[in-house]
Enzyme design. Structure first.
Site, PDB file in Angstrom:
ATOM      1  N   ASP A 226       0.866  -1.167   0.000  1.00 26.88           N
ATOM      2  CA  ASP A 226       0.000   0.000   0.000  1.00 26.88           C
ATOM      3  C   ASP A 226       0.909   1.224   0.000  1.00 26.88           C
ATOM      4  O   ASP A 226       2.100   1.140   0.288  1.00 26.88           O
ATOM      5  CB  ASP A 226      -0.929  -0.029   1.216  1.00 26.88           C
ATOM      6  CG  ASP A 226      -2.200   0.774   1.009  1.00 26.88           C
ATOM      7  OD1 ASP A 226      -2.221   1.659   0.123  1.00 26.88           O
ATOM      8  OD2 ASP A 226      -3.188   0.516   1.717  1.00 26.88           O
ATOM      9  N   TRP A 227       0.331   2.370  -0.319  1.00 32.85           N
ATOM     10  CA  TRP A 227       1.121   3.581  -0.504  1.00 32.85           C
ATOM     11  C   TRP A 227       1.703   4.052   0.839  1.00 32.85           C
ATOM     12  O   TRP A 227       0.978   4.387   1.757  1.00 32.85           O
ATOM     13  CB  TRP A 227       0.253   4.652  -1.141  1.00 32.85           C
ATOM     14  CG  TRP A 227       0.220   4.615  -2.636  1.00 32.85           C
ATOM     15  CD1 TRP A 227       0.434   5.667  -3.481  1.00 32.85           C
ATOM     16  CD2 TRP A 227      -0.027   3.493  -3.501  1.00 32.85           C
ATOM     17  NE1 TRP A 227       0.339   5.261  -4.798  1.00 32.85           N
ATOM     18  CE2 TRP A 227       0.073   3.940  -4.839  1.00 32.85           C
ATOM     19  CE3 TRP A 227      -0.284   2.148  -3.271  1.00 32.85           C
ATOM     20  CZ2 TRP A 227      -0.110   3.082  -5.923  1.00 32.85           C
ATOM     21  CZ3 TRP A 227      -0.469   1.293  -4.362  1.00 32.85           C
ATOM     22  CH2 TRP A 227      -0.380   1.771  -5.663  1.00 32.85           C
TER      23      TRP A 227
END
Length: 885
Positions: free
Chosen positions: A305-306
């Site tokens: 995920d970012w």
């Protein structure tokens, strides 16, 4: 249980000191929610860890992946070290067109991957559709519609130039009804989610676009998911919260739908922000190396995920293949991958076989879906709606400007499908004296509620939809998309009534009490109908909406809707309530109110919201949807809740309820719901009969044994450090993440950490000789014996009413063990039946469906306990049963 020794160091402190005046709402605990299974309790303790699992398994390219692997390997053999690293690393936040974009290999025609939100439509661009949310697909209980929605979204992403659609979503699964992102997924039931998850993936990937199954795993609340975000809200934590989950619950509940995703051939999986058993999910070797890549035989790649990557070498050795958005923190120009990965390969802390496996998996995902032939270059930019602008938005126009948005309309006629899903996902909860459908002859139709109207600032008037103004069509955060228009219920119902030359009035100001009361009295006096719209919103934790940090503070209705419903129903004796919500809401007071003649749950229906609800209200569509979650009387009924205040510097979420979430928990604790899981009425009636079982002749289950062959390497790497410094002919964009080194001295290059030090590397992490196959393992979904169909269960369903209608026969099983749920969903089928006709429905039962996870054997087993099958129209309306042999 749980995980790897390669976590970043953190301090474990005592309870945070919080005064009563600082607590906006309570941290609720429920002693009666604890599972009687001692393993669930012991396996979900504060600060627990689990053993590491190494090495990271290399892909085999088995089955449907064979040709994709062949193509990928042909390319990887030709790549330089920097080109390989480039394919694993994002270029940095807002440096390219997409929310995530890797480097490419131009000399071989390999473009960088364009990764884009969201699971309801293409985020951050125009001329795209806003589809119904995942929770609405769950309410359809319709695998065809899940596939068609995935396919339509795939086409829109493809035509915008996107190679990876960041969705669908099975995490959050829905442990707590207040969790902010439940609506992005399908249901807190793992079986229902798994089937719709898989069909959505198949639909997306049929278009040449890769799906990304997220968020893996334990991502069950927004509070404390990221450290900087939490500190911005005033919470003093040192690491994201840890979801502490026992091994059986992990397999039987949270990983279950991801097995369906792998079986469906998903190209990529996104690991989540949270810790799992006190190890970051994106460097958790048990979850990534052992469960996902070994037990489930996942052949694709794992992306972070970012900003969820917490280290370089440790994460890579634990199974992470791609880092997003590439930089450590948005826009800082630093990376755990990029040049640090180049250094790690050169100094031996990441073996070449591991890098080659990362790149092979990434390219194979692209080839698996035909993305190399199907997807054009991106024709939009996420960071501005303008036609012309900075090419590299983060560093500004001084580094190049040009055409950044071509405004390509990719919607086709997807509005038809969106309207169909919106109506097909509307659950009829109450219908006293056949108040619905409306026949259009009411002398006065009145609509009430802010949720019926439009946002005066436009359908996209709040960035990321982070507000609750007007009608609610989608939640907020990265899971939303812009709407090309939004048909409000007010507009649609007005058109419906006025086209019949009827009388129509609406009040969409929830504070106009005097006018609301007056209009409700007039409707009563002329025997008309009052329709009240209400909603409840939630979303991702980066946005705070009215004090809700992603997760809902409560399960009540928003916008002051309860007062509107009370005012209208106190006067109008034909009040219809329509709810747009992200999940369960507290509506017990309306179920028995005699003046409330009908209640409908319409979820988050997307751009065609008004037309979809009008189709149901006026009878063009006979409702056939069923609740994909349970409606309880209050939040304590659910047995698991969001942790709203940190209980230590690394917040600990102890999943001691085990598998008993949502309807399983209600059954286990003998709590009567307001409306049960799987419940939904129709304008017709159905009868169930003739339940039969056919036992199939299937070979016995054989646990997998043995070891893999050695890890392959492709091509050679030049160990001369001078061959890996920045090329002289390249223009370096500031803060852009590149794979090259800025020094020939590896100990100085890019500030590399741990140079020459391999003391932090776990045992066997660098061992490319072989890895052991665990018993349930196998390529593309695990041991094939788990997917063997053992039984066909058949039932007759008769439409005993006078109009055609959809019904969803549901099959549940009692697995019979002392620590098992009373029943678990193991089959469903949405069918359309003409009045007076009977249809036979067949449910296939796989070995996996009747098995439990055995923590001692580390395999799925069919216990000796009696297995009873139940079939009916909801989880608490099961008139037929039979015992399996």
């Amino acid at each position: 249980m749980q995980l790897t020794v390669l976590t970043l160091a953190f301090a474990v402190g005592g309870l945070a000191q919080v005064t009563d005046s600082q607590i906006p709402f309570p941290n609720v605990t429920y002693p009666d929610a604890i599972s009687p299974n001692p393993n669930a309790v012991l396996g979900a303790q504060t600060n627990q860890t689990s053993p590491p699992k190494y090495p990271s398994p290399w892909g085999s390219g088995s089955g449907e992946w064979a040709e994709a692997y062949r193509k990928a390997i042909t390319i990887v053999e030709k790549l330089t070290l920097e080109e390989k690293v480039n394919l694993t690393t994002g270029s940095g936040w807002q440096q390219e067109q997409c929310v995530g974009q890797t480097g490419g290999v131009p000399r071989l025609g390999i473009r960088g991957q364009c990764l884009q939100d969201s699971p309801v439509g293409v985020r951050y661009t125009d001329f795209v559709s806003l589809f119904p949310a995942g929770i609405n697909v769950g309410a359809t209980w319709d695998r065809r519609l899940a596939y068609e929605r995935g396919k339509a979204m795939g086409f829109e992403n493809r035509d915008k130039g996107i190679t990876v659609l960041l969705g669908p979503n099975a995490g959050a699964l829905g442990r707590s009804p207040a969790s902010g992102r439940n609506w992005e997924g399908f249901s807190p039931d793992p079986y229902l989610t798994g089937k719709l998850f898989a069909d959505s993936i198949r639909g997306i990937q049929s278009t040449g676009v890769q799906a990304c199954a997220k968020h893996y795993v334990g991502n069950e609340q927004e509070h404390f998911r990221q450290t900087p975000e939490s500190r911005d809200y005033g919470f003093n934590i040192t690491q994201p919260g840890s979801s502490n989950i026992d091994d059986q619950t992990l397999h039987e509940l949270y990983v279950w739908p991801f097995a369906d995703a792998v079986k469906a051939g998903v190209a990529s999986v996104m690991c989540s922000y949270n810790l799992v058993n006190n190890s970051q999910a994106c460097q958790n070797s048990y979850l990534l190396n052992h469960v996902l890549k070994s037990e489930l035989g996942f052949q694709g790649y794992v992306m972070s995920d970012w900003q969820a990557t917490a280290a370089g070498v440790p994460a890579i050795l634990a199974g992470l293949d791609m880092t997003m958005a590439g930089d450590i923190r948005f826009g800082d120009g630093l990376s755990y991958f990029g040049p640090n990965l180049t250094i790690a390969v050169l100094n031996g802390t990441v073996p070449q076989w591991r890098l080659d496996d990362m790149v092979t998996r990434i390219l194979a995902g692209w080839y698996l879906v035909g993305g190399d032939a199907e997807v054009p270059d991106p024709n939009f930019q996420s960071w501005t709606p303008d036609t012309f602008g900075a090419v590299h938005a983060h560093v500004g126009s001084s580094w190049g400007t040009g055409l950044v948005n071509q405004h390509v309309d990719v919607r086709r006629e997807h509005g038809r499908l969106i309207r169909e899903i919106g109506a097909a996902s509307t659950v009829l909860l109450k219908n006293t004296h056949d108040a619905l459908p409306l026949d259009g002859t009411a002398r006065l139709t009145a609509v009430f509620g802010e949720d019926a109207g439009s946002n005066p600032n436009g359908p996209n008037g709040c960035r990321n939809h982070a507000c609750d103004v007007g009608t609610l069509a989608v939640g907020w955060g990265s899971g939303q998309a812009s709407s090309p228009y939004l048909i409000s219920p007010d507009a649609a119902i007005q058109h419906e009534v006025v086209s019949r030359f009827g009388s129509y009035e609406s009040i969409t100001n929830n504070s106009a009490f005097t006018q609301i009361n007056a209009l409700a009295r007039r409707v009563r006096d002329v025997a008309g109908v009052c329709i009240v719209f209400a909603n409840a919103d939630s979303g991702e934790g980066f946005a705070n909406v009215d004090g809700n940090y992603g997760d809902r503070n409560n399960l009540t209705l928003w916008q002051g809707a309860d007062a509107v419903i009370a005012n209208v129903s106190a006067t109008c004796n034909n009040t219809v309530v329509v709810i747009h919500s992200v999940g369960a809401v507290e509506i017990d007071q309306y179920k028995e109110n005699p003046n409330i003649t009908a209640i409908l749950w319409a979820g988050l229906p997307g751009e065609q919201s008004g037309y979809a609800i009008a189709d149901v209200l006026f009878g063009r569509v006979n409702p056939g949807a069923k609740l994909p979650f349970t409606m309880g009387r209050n939040r304590s009924d659910y047995g698991a809740d969001v942790l709203y205040l940190p209980n230590q510097e690394v917040p600990q979420y102890n999943f001691q309820e085990g598998v008993f979430i949502d309807h399983r928990g209600f059954d286990h604790r003998n709590v009567t719901p307001v409306y049960e899981f799987g419940f939904g009425l129709s304008y017709t009636t159905f009868n169930y009969s003739s339940l039969t079982v056919e036992k199939l002749d299937v070979a016995d289950y054989k646990p997998t044994a043995g070891t893999s062959g050695p890890a392959p390497t492709y091509g050679t790497i030049d160990n001369d450090t001078s061959a890996h410094t920045f090329p002289k002919n390249i223009t370096r964009i500031p803060l852009y993440v590149y794979p090259w080194l800025n020094s020939t001295n590896l100990s100085e290059a890019y500030g590399a950490a741990n140079f020459g030090d391999n003391s932090f590397i776990p045992e066997d992490a660098l061992n490319g000789s072989s890895f052991e196959h665990p018993p349930p393992s196998g390529p593309n979904g695990g041991n094939q014996g788990l997917w063997d169909i053992l039984y066909h269960i058949r039932v007759n369903v008769t439409n005993t009413g006078h109009i055609i209608g959809d019904e969803v026969p549901q099959l549940y099983i009692s697995l019979g063990g002392p620590y098992d749920p009373k029943i678990v969903l193991r089959g469903f089928e949405r069918v359309r039946i003409d009045p007076g006709k009977t249809l036979q429905v067949t449910f296939p039962l796989a070995r996996r469906d009747i098995s439990n996870w055995d923590t001692d054997l580390q395999d799925w087993v069919v216990s000796q306990h009696v297995k009873t099958v139940y079939v009916g129209s909801s989880s608490r309306d099961l008139p037929l049963s039979v015992v399996l042999e």
